[in-house]
Motif scaffolding. Structure first.
Motif, PDB file in Angstrom:
ATOM      1  N   PHE A 167     -13.952  46.862 -37.381  1.00 41.59           N
ATOM      2  CA  PHE A 167     -14.429  46.494 -38.719  1.00 41.59           C
ATOM      3  C   PHE A 167     -15.837  45.900 -38.685  1.00 41.59           C
ATOM      4  O   PHE A 167     -16.645  46.175 -39.576  1.00 41.59           O
ATOM      5  CB  PHE A 167     -13.475  45.492 -39.361  1.00 41.59           C
ATOM      6  CG  PHE A 167     -12.079  46.024 -39.570  1.00 41.59           C
ATOM      7  CD1 PHE A 167     -11.833  47.009 -40.513  1.00 41.59           C
ATOM      8  CD2 PHE A 167     -11.008  45.547 -38.836  1.00 41.59           C
ATOM      9  CE1 PHE A 167     -10.551  47.504 -40.720  1.00 41.59           C
ATOM     10  CE2 PHE A 167      -9.731  46.021 -39.034  1.00 41.59           C
ATOM     11  CZ  PHE A 167      -9.497  47.009 -39.977  1.00 41.59           C
ATOM     12  N   ALA A 168     -16.119  45.071 -37.690  1.00 42.67           N
ATOM     13  CA  ALA A 168     -17.435  44.428 -37.598  1.00 42.67           C
ATOM     14  C   ALA A 168     -18.517  45.492 -37.471  1.00 42.67           C
ATOM     15  O   ALA A 168     -18.389  46.439 -36.697  1.00 42.67           O
ATOM     16  CB  ALA A 168     -17.473  43.496 -36.386  1.00 42.67           C
ATOM     17  N   PRO A 173     -20.592  41.623 -45.461  1.00 41.13           N
ATOM     18  CA  PRO A 173     -20.137  40.303 -45.923  1.00 41.13           C
ATOM     19  C   PRO A 173     -19.786  40.319 -47.407  1.00 41.13           C
ATOM     20  O   PRO A 173     -20.569  40.793 -48.236  1.00 41.13           O
ATOM     21  CB  PRO A 173     -21.347  39.402 -45.644  1.00 41.13           C
ATOM     22  CG  PRO A 173     -22.071  40.086 -44.527  1.00 41.13           C
ATOM     23  CD  PRO A 173     -21.905  41.554 -44.773  1.00 41.13           C
ATOM     24  N   GLY A 174     -18.610  39.820 -47.737  1.00 43.36           N
ATOM     25  CA  GLY A 174     -18.182  39.755 -49.126  1.00 43.36           C
ATOM     26  C   GLY A 174     -17.651  41.056 -49.702  1.00 43.36           C
ATOM     27  O   GLY A 174     -17.104  41.069 -50.807  1.00 43.36           O
ATOM     28  N   GLU A 175     -17.791  42.161 -48.965  1.00 44.88           N
ATOM     29  CA  GLU A 175     -17.305  43.453 -49.459  1.00 44.88           C
ATOM     30  C   GLU A 175     -15.781  43.473 -49.445  1.00 44.88           C
ATOM     31  O   GLU A 175     -15.146  42.938 -48.537  1.00 44.88           O
ATOM     32  CB  GLU A 175     -17.855  44.579 -48.576  1.00 44.88           C
ATOM     33  CG  GLU A 175     -17.556  45.975 -49.092  1.00 44.88           C
ATOM     34  CD  GLU A 175     -18.225  47.052 -48.251  1.00 44.88           C
ATOM     35  OE1 GLU A 175     -18.490  48.138 -48.786  1.00 44.88           O
ATOM     36  OE2 GLU A 175     -18.502  46.790 -47.058  1.00 44.88           O
ATOM     37  N   GLN A 176     -15.176  44.111 -50.460  1.00 38.07           N
ATOM     38  CA  GLN A 176     -13.720  44.166 -50.549  1.00 38.07           C
ATOM     39  C   GLN A 176     -13.224  45.605 -50.529  1.00 38.07           C
ATOM     40  O   GLN A 176     -13.832  46.499 -51.140  1.00 38.07           O
ATOM     41  CB  GLN A 176     -13.237  43.474 -51.832  1.00 38.07           C
ATOM     42  CG  GLN A 176     -13.430  41.963 -51.823  1.00 38.07           C
ATOM     43  CD  GLN A 176     -12.880  41.302 -53.066  1.00 38.07           C
ATOM     44  OE1 GLN A 176     -13.221  41.669 -54.181  1.00 38.07           O
ATOM     45  NE2 GLN A 176     -12.007  40.317 -52.870  1.00 38.07           N
ATOM     46  N   PHE A 177     -12.118  45.807 -49.820  1.00 38.95           N
ATOM     47  CA  PHE A 177     -11.449  47.099 -49.785  1.00 38.95           C
ATOM     48  C   PHE A 177      -9.995  46.902 -50.202  1.00 38.95           C
ATOM     49  O   PHE A 177      -9.347  45.950 -49.777  1.00 38.95           O
ATOM     50  CB  PHE A 177     -11.500  47.709 -48.382  1.00 38.95           C
ATOM     51  CG  PHE A 177     -12.859  48.209 -47.992  1.00 38.95           C
ATOM     52  CD1 PHE A 177     -13.287  49.466 -48.394  1.00 38.95           C
ATOM     53  CD2 PHE A 177     -13.715  47.424 -47.236  1.00 38.95           C
ATOM     54  CE1 PHE A 177     -14.543  49.933 -48.048  1.00 38.95           C
ATOM     55  CE2 PHE A 177     -14.971  47.882 -46.880  1.00 38.95           C
ATOM     56  CZ  PHE A 177     -15.393  49.139 -47.287  1.00 38.95           C
ATOM     57  N   GLN A 248     -10.781  39.965 -47.592  1.00 34.57           N
ATOM     58  CA  GLN A 248     -11.614  41.101 -48.011  1.00 34.57           C
ATOM     59  C   GLN A 248     -10.849  42.416 -48.118  1.00 34.57           C
ATOM     60  O   GLN A 248     -11.403  43.413 -48.583  1.00 34.57           O
ATOM     61  CB  GLN A 248     -12.799  41.280 -47.043  1.00 34.57           C
ATOM     62  CG  GLN A 248     -13.814  40.152 -47.127  1.00 34.57           C
ATOM     63  CD  GLN A 248     -14.988  40.363 -46.188  1.00 34.57           C
ATOM     64  OE1 GLN A 248     -15.171  39.622 -45.219  1.00 34.57           O
ATOM     65  NE2 GLN A 248     -15.796  41.380 -46.453  1.00 34.57           N
ATOM     66  N   VAL A 249      -9.608  42.424 -47.683  1.00 30.17           N
ATOM     67  CA  VAL A 249      -8.787  43.647 -47.715  1.00 30.17           C
ATOM     68  C   VAL A 249      -7.407  43.295 -48.253  1.00 30.17           C
ATOM     69  O   VAL A 249      -6.801  42.311 -47.821  1.00 30.17           O
ATOM     70  CB  VAL A 249      -8.666  44.283 -46.310  1.00 30.17           C
ATOM     71  CG1 VAL A 249      -7.734  45.495 -46.352  1.00 30.17           C
ATOM     72  CG2 VAL A 249     -10.037  44.680 -45.771  1.00 30.17           C
TER      73      VAL A 249
END
Length: 316
Positions: A167-168, A173-177, A248-249
Motif C-alpha cells: 500500500f505504501a 495521505p488521507g485518500e480513502q478506498f 482509509q479503507v
C-alpha cells in the motif's frame, strides 16, 4: 459449490457466439469427451482468445490484449470475486449493494490484463485504481484503457515503486478506498511455480507424459506468481501494512488459494485489532478458493462512512 448467481459465466459457453465475436477462437475449438465442443485449455492461446471474446461480448471491452508471457486469468473466477465482494459491501449496507462512481476500489497487482477493474466497472459502475510494480504491465493496462475511452474517467493505474511495499507508495495521505482487492502471488520460488504448472498441464492433458516445458497455460511473470514466503508471506505483509491504513479503507480483501493459510492470517488480524474478519468460500467447478476480508472500522465509523460516501438505499 456453483458459480455466484450473478456470474454471467455460470452456464456453458456458447462457443459459436464467442467465435463469431472473435474469429481467432474458432480454430482452437476441439471435440470434448462426449462429443460437445470445448477448448484445449492446455494452450495459452485458447485462454487468451476466450478472454478476449468474453470481455467483448459480456462486458463491452474492445481491443483487449496482453503482452506475451503475462498472466491471462480465467474471467469467470475473477467475476466471482467481484460479485462476492459486492455481496460483502451490501451486507454492510442494509442488504443493498452500493453501486456507482462514488465507490472506489484499489486493485493491488492489477497486472497487464486489468481484468478486475474492467469487470467491476461494468457490473457495478465502481471506480478503480489499479497498482502494479511492473511498468510494462501498467503500459499494457493503459493501452486497454486507450482502446476504451469511456472507461478512462473511472479507471486509472499507478506504479508501485517499491517491490517490498503493497500500500505504501500507492495510497496517498488521507485518500480513502471503499475496498481493496488482490490476487496474490502464491509460489515461494520459481521451482515451486514450475512444479505446479507441470501438475496442471498433466491434469489438463489427462496424465500424458511431459517431454518439454509447456509454459504456463495462463501465463505469468515472476512478479505475478512468485514472492518471498509465497501466498502466506505476501498476505501477512499486506495485513501488517493494512493496519496503518485503518481509517482509509472500509474493507480490505484478498483471494486466498490455500485454505490452510487462513487460520494464521485471521489470528494476525485479530491481534492487530481488526473489528470484523470474514473468510468467504468461492468455487468455480472443481476449483475452490476463498475471499479473506477485514476492516478496522468500528460500527459507528462504518455508519459514518456509508452516510458520507455510499448511495443511500431507497425506501420502499
Amino acid at each position: 459449490m456453483p458459480f455466484h448467481p450473478r456470474n454471467k459465466h455460470k452456464g456453458h459457453y456458447n462457443l459459436g457466439a464467442l467465435a463469431a465475436a472473435n474469429p481467432a477462437l474458432k480454430p482452437l475449438i476441439i471435440p470434448g469427451k462426449t462429443g460437445e465442443r470445448t477448448l484445449d485449455f492446455s494452450k495459452p492461446a485458447a485462454v487468451l482468445e476466450l478472454n478476449r471474446a468474453l470481455l467483448s461480448t459480456q462486458y463491452g471491452i474492445q481491443g483487449w490484449d496482453i503482452p506475451a508471457g503475462y498472466l491471462c486469468p480465467p474471467i469467470p473466477g475473477r467475476a466471482d470475486y467481484l460479485h462476492t465482494l459486492a455481496d460483502l459491501l451490501g451486507d454492510s449496507h442494509d442488504s443493498h449493494i452500493p453501486t456507482g462512481i462514488k465507490l472506489v476500489g484499489l486493485d493491488i497487482g492489477t497486472g497487464a490484463n486489468l481484468v478486475y477493474p474492467l469487470i467491476g466497472q461494468h457490473e457495478y459502475q465502481w471506480r478503480f485504481v489499479g497498482s502494479d510494480i511492473d511498468p510494462n504491465a501498467l503500459a499494457s493496462a493503459t493501452r486497454i484503457l486507450a482502446a476504451n475511452p469511456r472507461l478512462q474517467s473511472s479507471i486509472s493505474v499507478r506504479h508501485q515503486p517499491n517491490s517490498d511495499s503493497i500500500f505504501a507508495g500507492v495510497v496517498e495521505p488521507g485518500e480513502q478506498f471503499d475496498f481493496t482487492l488482490c490476487n496474490p502471488p502464491f509460489h515461494p520460488s520459481a521451482g515451486a511455480a514450475k512444479d505446479a504448472n507441470r501438475q496442471k498441464w498433466q491434469k489438463l492433458n489427462k496424465g500424458k507424459s511431459l517431454d518439454e516445458d509447456p509454459g504456463l497455460n495462463f501465463g505469468g511473470q515472476s512478479t505475478e506468481l512468485i514472492c518471498n514466503g509465497g501466498e502466506s508471506g505476501f498476505l501477512a505483509r499486506m495485513i501488517a501494512e493494512s493496519a496503518g491504513l485503518a481509517q482509509q479503507v472500509f474493507w480490505f480483501s484478498s483471494l486466498v488459494s490455500k485454505a490452510a493459510n487462513v487460520p494464521a492470517l485471521e489470528k494476525q488480524l485479530r491481534e492487530l485489532g481488526a473489528t470484523d474478519v470474514r473468510a468467504l468460500n468461492m468455487a468455480q467447478g472443481e476449483k475452490h478458493s476463498r475471499l479473506l476480508a477485514w476492516t478496522f472500522l468500528d460500527k459507528k465509523q462504518r455508519r459514518a462512512w456509508r452516510k458520507a460516501r455510499w448511495p443511500q438505499p431507497q425506501k420502499a
